[in-house]
Design a protein around this motif. Structure first.
Motif, PDB file in Angstrom:
ATOM      1  N   ARG A  11      44.462  61.319 -59.182  1.00 54.95           N
ATOM      2  CA  ARG A  11      43.207  60.696 -58.775  1.00 54.95           C
ATOM      3  C   ARG A  11      42.177  60.755 -59.890  1.00 54.95           C
ATOM      4  O   ARG A  11      41.408  59.822 -60.111  1.00 54.95           O
ATOM      5  CB  ARG A  11      42.673  61.385 -57.519  1.00 54.95           C
ATOM      6  CG  ARG A  11      43.438  61.030 -56.257  1.00 54.95           C
ATOM      7  CD  ARG A  11      42.638  61.426 -55.029  1.00 54.95           C
ATOM      8  NE  ARG A  11      42.382  62.874 -54.985  1.00 54.95           N
ATOM      9  CZ  ARG A  11      43.184  63.752 -54.397  1.00 54.95           C
ATOM     10  NH1 ARG A  11      44.309  63.345 -53.816  1.00 54.95           N
ATOM     11  NH2 ARG A  11      42.883  65.035 -54.402  1.00 54.95           N
ATOM     12  N   SER A  12      42.164  61.883 -60.629  1.00 58.81           N
ATOM     13  CA  SER A  12      41.225  62.004 -61.750  1.00 58.81           C
ATOM     14  C   SER A  12      41.534  60.981 -62.837  1.00 58.81           C
ATOM     15  O   SER A  12      40.632  60.376 -63.420  1.00 58.81           O
ATOM     16  CB  SER A  12      41.280  63.422 -62.326  1.00 58.81           C
ATOM     17  OG  SER A  12      40.436  63.538 -63.460  1.00 58.81           O
ATOM     18  N   LEU A  13      42.841  60.775 -63.108  1.00 58.52           N
ATOM     19  CA  LEU A  13      43.218  59.773 -64.113  1.00 58.52           C
ATOM     20  C   LEU A  13      42.855  58.374 -63.653  1.00 58.52           C
ATOM     21  O   LEU A  13      42.458  57.522 -64.456  1.00 58.52           O
ATOM     22  CB  LEU A  13      44.711  59.872 -64.410  1.00 58.52           C
ATOM     23  CG  LEU A  13      45.170  61.122 -65.165  1.00 58.52           C
ATOM     24  CD1 LEU A  13      46.683  61.136 -65.269  1.00 58.52           C
ATOM     25  CD2 LEU A  13      44.541  61.172 -66.561  1.00 58.52           C
ATOM     26  N   GLU A  16      39.353  57.388 -64.453  1.00 56.60           N
ATOM     27  CA  GLU A  16      38.982  57.327 -65.865  1.00 56.60           C
ATOM     28  C   GLU A  16      39.653  56.130 -66.533  1.00 56.60           C
ATOM     29  O   GLU A  16      40.676  55.620 -66.061  1.00 56.60           O
ATOM     30  CB  GLU A  16      39.377  58.615 -66.583  1.00 56.60           C
ATOM     31  CG  GLU A  16      38.628  59.848 -66.097  1.00 56.60           C
ATOM     32  CD  GLU A  16      39.069  61.102 -66.832  1.00 56.60           C
ATOM     33  OE1 GLU A  16      40.110  61.031 -67.535  1.00 56.60           O
ATOM     34  OE2 GLU A  16      38.395  62.138 -66.702  1.00 56.60           O
ATOM     35  N   CYS A  17      39.055  55.683 -67.613  1.00 56.24           N
ATOM     36  CA  CYS A  17      39.641  54.588 -68.384  1.00 56.24           C
ATOM     37  C   CYS A  17      39.254  54.750 -69.845  1.00 56.24           C
ATOM     38  O   CYS A  17      38.249  55.395 -70.170  1.00 56.24           O
ATOM     39  CB  CYS A  17      39.181  53.232 -67.855  1.00 56.24           C
ATOM     40  SG  CYS A  17      37.403  53.009 -67.842  1.00 56.24           S
ATOM     41  N   THR A  32      36.951  58.053 -73.572  1.00 56.11           N
ATOM     42  CA  THR A  32      37.384  57.975 -72.180  1.00 56.11           C
ATOM     43  C   THR A  32      36.164  58.107 -71.289  1.00 56.11           C
ATOM     44  O   THR A  32      35.376  59.047 -71.437  1.00 56.11           O
ATOM     45  CB  THR A  32      38.389  59.087 -71.853  1.00 56.11           C
ATOM     46  OG1 THR A  32      39.518  58.962 -72.731  1.00 56.11           O
ATOM     47  CG2 THR A  32      38.863  58.980 -70.414  1.00 56.11           C
ATOM     48  N   ILE A  33      35.999  57.174 -70.375  1.00 55.71           N
ATOM     49  CA  ILE A  33      34.837  57.163 -69.503  1.00 55.71           C
ATOM     50  C   ILE A  33      35.281  57.053 -68.049  1.00 55.71           C
ATOM     51  O   ILE A  33      36.433  56.709 -67.762  1.00 55.71           O
ATOM     52  CB  ILE A  33      33.890  55.987 -69.831  1.00 55.71           C
ATOM     53  CG1 ILE A  33      34.616  54.652 -69.621  1.00 55.71           C
ATOM     54  CG2 ILE A  33      33.366  56.089 -71.259  1.00 55.71           C
ATOM     55  CD1 ILE A  33      33.735  53.440 -69.755  1.00 55.71           C
ATOM     56  N   GLN A  34      34.383  57.344 -67.147  1.00 57.08           N
ATOM     57  CA  GLN A  34      34.644  57.150 -65.732  1.00 57.08           C
ATOM     58  C   GLN A  34      34.630  55.659 -65.412  1.00 57.08           C
ATOM     59  O   GLN A  34      33.911  54.875 -66.027  1.00 57.08           O
ATOM     60  CB  GLN A  34      33.584  57.867 -64.891  1.00 57.08           C
ATOM     61  CG  GLN A  34      33.563  59.375 -65.065  1.00 57.08           C
ATOM     62  CD  GLN A  34      34.816  60.048 -64.534  1.00 57.08           C
ATOM     63  OE1 GLN A  34      35.343  59.648 -63.494  1.00 57.08           O
ATOM     64  NE2 GLN A  34      35.295  61.068 -65.234  1.00 57.08           N
TER      65      GLN A  34
END
Length: 573
Positions: A11-13, A16-17, A32-34
């Motif tokens: 879920r955390s991955l 993020e993108c 890497t940002i939300q």
């Protein structure tokens, strides 16, 4: 426990993108940002990476799946604007060109603006006559390699650099002469400042061309500069409106309108047609932002503007940044040691090949070379890195070439631009511009802060030979244009039909709503105690008497009963 940890990690991955932003020196910044991060967060990361404080002149540009360019809006979510799956690819560019680069507070800001204007010069967006072109190239040479050294710089060393899409040996010799004799001892900082001061005097300083057509169907290029709105046709500026003269910018579908008041209260309206509705909307938003930035005194004066009218749904947009005067005032308060600048020097540049050796062009795949550049009508050559609308390519692959008092242009032979149907992404800007074997001289104008002055024209000795190449390339261009027009996408036709149907339905619903509101108003007036002649006549008609006693009175009694019941129910509570 392990499964919960794994699910939380997944879920955390998912939240993020990855983002890759190509900077002005062609290096890349990856982070890497939300997924729900806003554009301001990414922009602040980049400015922190560059140690940049005067950041309001810059912006982040991206391309959507329909190949339309946009400026990233900092107040909105990045993922919602990109409309694609990560990783995201964007570019840092100068969004608002400073009217006076010498007034910038910090050297790092001037250096980044220098990189942008140098890119403009190479891509053909910054037009000038040969004497100015030679001086600008010499400043770039001095800033990047320093003083001339016979041991390091053999005869013809300028030919290893490409400052323009195309240039002659005579111009190379002139650049070398200036570099050897007139710029000795200049530091990179001084050369960059001199370059910017010279470029700022040119008519096309700060031009980011938007390809359009006028009401006669002639190609034109619209641009917003620090000094106002300009229209370019055939390497000439045919219209220029100062920001104080522009009163309104409006668009409807593909149509763009500019309203202005000139001297003696003379009102004018200029109308142009963009390739697509999305390109027209982007043109409108760029105009709104530039007008707010350069015209207003305070950001508190910024108002939300709308392109809508009574019947059709329009767009609402509001510029959310600081204005130029506030940026200058804030820059004057900066008190810190000048940050260290890591200049590129002789490191090969990918999208700005002024420090790139010529033979790199042959290493580019042919299928990608064809889609690299945009044909700017009769000589205004602009790469995809500059155009904000649908990418366009030239059939003749013509480019500017400075020669004898002005820039030579090989794309005059191909006066028609065609929409490119090839895939495009910001990474295409790493490719050098394809150059043609033939050029055609074109007269240019230049200006200083919005004032025009003419350039003397000369005739080149090889004009006769070039005319044959021009005619052949023109025929090829017309043939390619007919082929592209004959292959128009049925999907785009269906979209246009759907938009038309939606507009008709919207008009119908609004009309029905207005009629219903008028009917209710008429009923209220006739049932009121107003003693007006036409109301008395209506009340005496049999139809009104029947409506009053059979429908209105029972309905009124029913509503009164319900209201009394509601009142009693609330009181009993």
């Amino acid at each position: 426990m392990l499964s919960r940890l794994m699910s939380s990690s997944i879920r955390s991955l998912d939240r993020e993108c990855d983002c890759t932003v190509r900077l002005l020196d062609d290096s890349e910044y990856t982070c890497t940002i939300q997924r729900d991060a806003k554009g301001q967060y990414l922009f602040d990361l980049i400015c922190h990476h560059l140690n940049l404080l005067e950041k309001d002149y810059f912006g982040i540009r991206y391309v959507d799946p329909d190949k339309q360019r946009h400026w990233l809006e900092f107040s909105k979510s990045i993922s919602k604007q990109m409309k694609t799956q990560p990783p995201f690819t964007m570019c840092l560019r100068v969004k608002f060109y400073p009217p006076d680069p010498a007034a910038l507070k910090e050297e790092i800001t001037r250096y980044l603006v220098f990189l942008q204007v140098k890119r403009d010069l190479y891509h053909g967006r910054l037009l000038c006559k040969t004497s100015d072109a030679a001086l600008l190239a010499a400043y770039i040479l001095q800033a990047e390699i320093g003083d001339y050294d016979p041991g390091k710089h053999p005869e013809g060393y300028c030919s290893k650099f490409q400052f323009f899409p195309k240039h002659s040996e005579k111009l190379e010799r002139r650049i070398a002469d200036i570099h050897k004799t007139e710029l000795i001892g200049q530091s990179p900082e001084t050369s960059e400042l001199n370059f910017l001061q010279k470029a700022q005097m040119l008519e096309t300083y700060g031009v980011d061309p938007h390809p359009c057509k006028d009401v006669s169907g002639n190609p034109a290029f619209l641009a917003f500069t620090p000094f106002g709105f300009t229209v370019l046709q055939g390497n000439r500026r045919v219209h220029f409106l100062k920001w104080d003269e522009v009163t309104k910018l409006k668009f409807e579908a593909k149509t763009f309108h500019i309203y202005a008041n000139q001297k003696e209260d003379r009102k004018i309206i200029l109308t142009y047609f963009a390739p697509t509705p999305e390109a027209c909307k982007h043109l409108w938003k760029c105009g709104v932002e530039n007008q707010a930035f350069f015209k207003l005194e305070k950001s508190s004066q910024v108002r939300t503007v709308s392109s809508s009218n009574l019947f059709f749904k329009g767009s609402r947009f509001r510029y959310s940044g600081k204005v130029a005067k506030e940026v200058m005032e804030q820059s004057a308060k900066i008190k810190r040691d000048p940050p260290e600048i890591h200049r590129a020097g002789m490191v090969p540049s990918r999208s700005c090949p002024s420090i790139t050796h010529g033979p790199r062009l042959t290493s580019v795949p042919r299928t990608r070379r064809r889609a690299v550049h945009i044909s700017i009508m009769e000589g205004l050559e602009s790469l995809r890195d500059s155009a904000h609308s649908t990418p366009v390519r030239s059939v003749s692959h013509g480019d500017f070439m400075p020669s004898r008092g002005r820039l030579m242009d090989g794309s005059e032979a191909s006066t028609s631009a065609v929409i490119s149907d090839e895939a495009y992404s910001p990474s295409d800007s790493v490719l050098p511009t394809p150059v043609a074997e033939h050029g055609m001289e074109m007269p240019l104008d230049r200006h200083h802060n919005g004032s025009t002055c003419s350039v003397d024209e000369e005739q080149d000795s090889g004009a006769g030979t070039l005319k044959e190449g021009k005619a052949a390339e023109f025929r090829l261009g017309r043939r390619a244009l007919r082929m592209v027009r004959s292959r128009q996408s049925p999907q785009s036709d269906a979209e246009e039909l759907n938009k038309f149907i939606l507009s008709v339905l919207r008009l119908f619903l609004v009309t029905i709503g207005l009629l219903f509101a008028l009917l209710l108003l008429l009923i209220m007036l006739t049932e009121s105690d107003l003693d007006i002649a036409f109301l008395r006549d209506i009340r005496k008609t049999p139809e009104f008497q029947q409506f009053h006693f059979e429908y209105f009175c029972p309905l009124r009694r029913w509503f009164a009963c319900k209201l009394r019941w509601m009142g009693g129910f609330l009181i009993s509570k």
